[in-house]
Design a protein around this motif. Structure first.
Motif, short mmCIF file in Angstrom:
data_model
loop_
_atom_site.label_atom_id
_atom_site.label_comp_id
_atom_site.label_asym_id
_atom_site.label_seq_id
_atom_site.Cartn_x
_atom_site.Cartn_y
_atom_site.Cartn_z
N GLU A 40 -53.92 21.15 -11.82
CA GLU A 40 -55.37 21.25 -12.47
C GLU A 40 -55.36 22.11 -13.65
O GLU A 40 -55.98 21.59 -14.73
CB GLU A 40 -56.20 21.86 -11.36
N ALA A 41 -54.62 23.50 -13.68
CA ALA A 41 -54.80 24.18 -14.78
C ALA A 41 -53.95 23.53 -15.87
O ALA A 41 -54.85 23.67 -17.06
CB ALA A 41 -53.90 25.46 -14.55
N THR A 62 -61.29 26.72 -13.16
CA THR A 62 -60.59 26.50 -11.79
C THR A 62 -61.26 26.92 -10.74
O THR A 62 -60.78 26.84 -9.56
CB THR A 62 -58.99 26.96 -11.96
#
Length: 202
Positions: A40-41, A62
């Motif tokens: 995701e990052a 996040t």
């Protein structure tokens, strides 16, 4: 007490869909030797202007705590996926920047990831249904997690975390009251990284 309350059904369906989707998407993510939060990052960096975000904005996007996002970036930096860059206008701030190696790793898994998304999600809806569904998700997201696009130039929070605070206090009294009834999320801690050796062997 009505246990058949449609509100329980709505939240239950959302949770079931999310869990099912993540289970189907996980193999491709693991193949890139990334945990879900690492992926995701990296993806958020890739989709941001200049493929970079202030650490504070990455934390806001996040939902990680300051220490949590620091650990994630530390891990990605050791793997050469991300590098830090000092902010020229604020010595206290720094940016997380996607590296060429990080972009290549993301590109290696993206075709399968997109195919998985299409197979389990987007292809199940026609164009009008998908557009309406995405609009609905954004409407909910802007109430429960308005900082999810901090620093990305979307949904009125282009200015980063400070602008998120403004977004939370903006709007009509009714909108502010609605936000006030939504508990602030507890910052998530990063998941344990996928072991590179075991991922490669599988």
């Amino acid at each position: 007490m009505n246990f058949d309350d449609p509100r329980l059904t709505a939240v239950g369906l959302l949770a079931e869909v999310h869990a099912g989707l993540m289970a189907r998407l996980q193999p491709a993510i693991a193949a890139a030797r990334l945990s879900e939060i690492d992926f995701e990052a990296v993806l958020r960096l890739a989709r941001s202007p200049g493929e970079q975000l202030r650490m504070s904005d990455l934390s806001a996007q996040t939902g990680l705590s300051t220490s949590g996002v620091t650990r994630v970036v530390d891990r990605l930096e050791r793997e050469g996926v991300v590098r830090r860059r000092a902010c020229p206008s604020d010595r206290r701030a720094s940016y997380a920047v996607l590296t060429d190696a990080g972009r290549e790793r993301l590109q290696s898994v993206l075709p399968q990831h997109l195919q998985d998304i299409d197979d389990t999600f987007t292809s199940l809806l026609d164009a009008e249904e998908l557009e309406a569904f995405l609009a609905t998700l954004r409407k909910i997201r802007d109430v429960v997690r308005p900082c999810a696009t901090a620093g990305a130039g979307e949904a009125g929070v282009e200015g980063g975390v400070d602008a998120c605070v403004e977004a939370l206090t903006a709007g009509s009294p009714d909108q502010r009251a609605q936000r006030a009834h939504v508990p602030a999320p507890t910052p998530a801690e990063p998941e344990v990284a996928v072991d590179s050796a075991s991922s490669s062997a599988s």
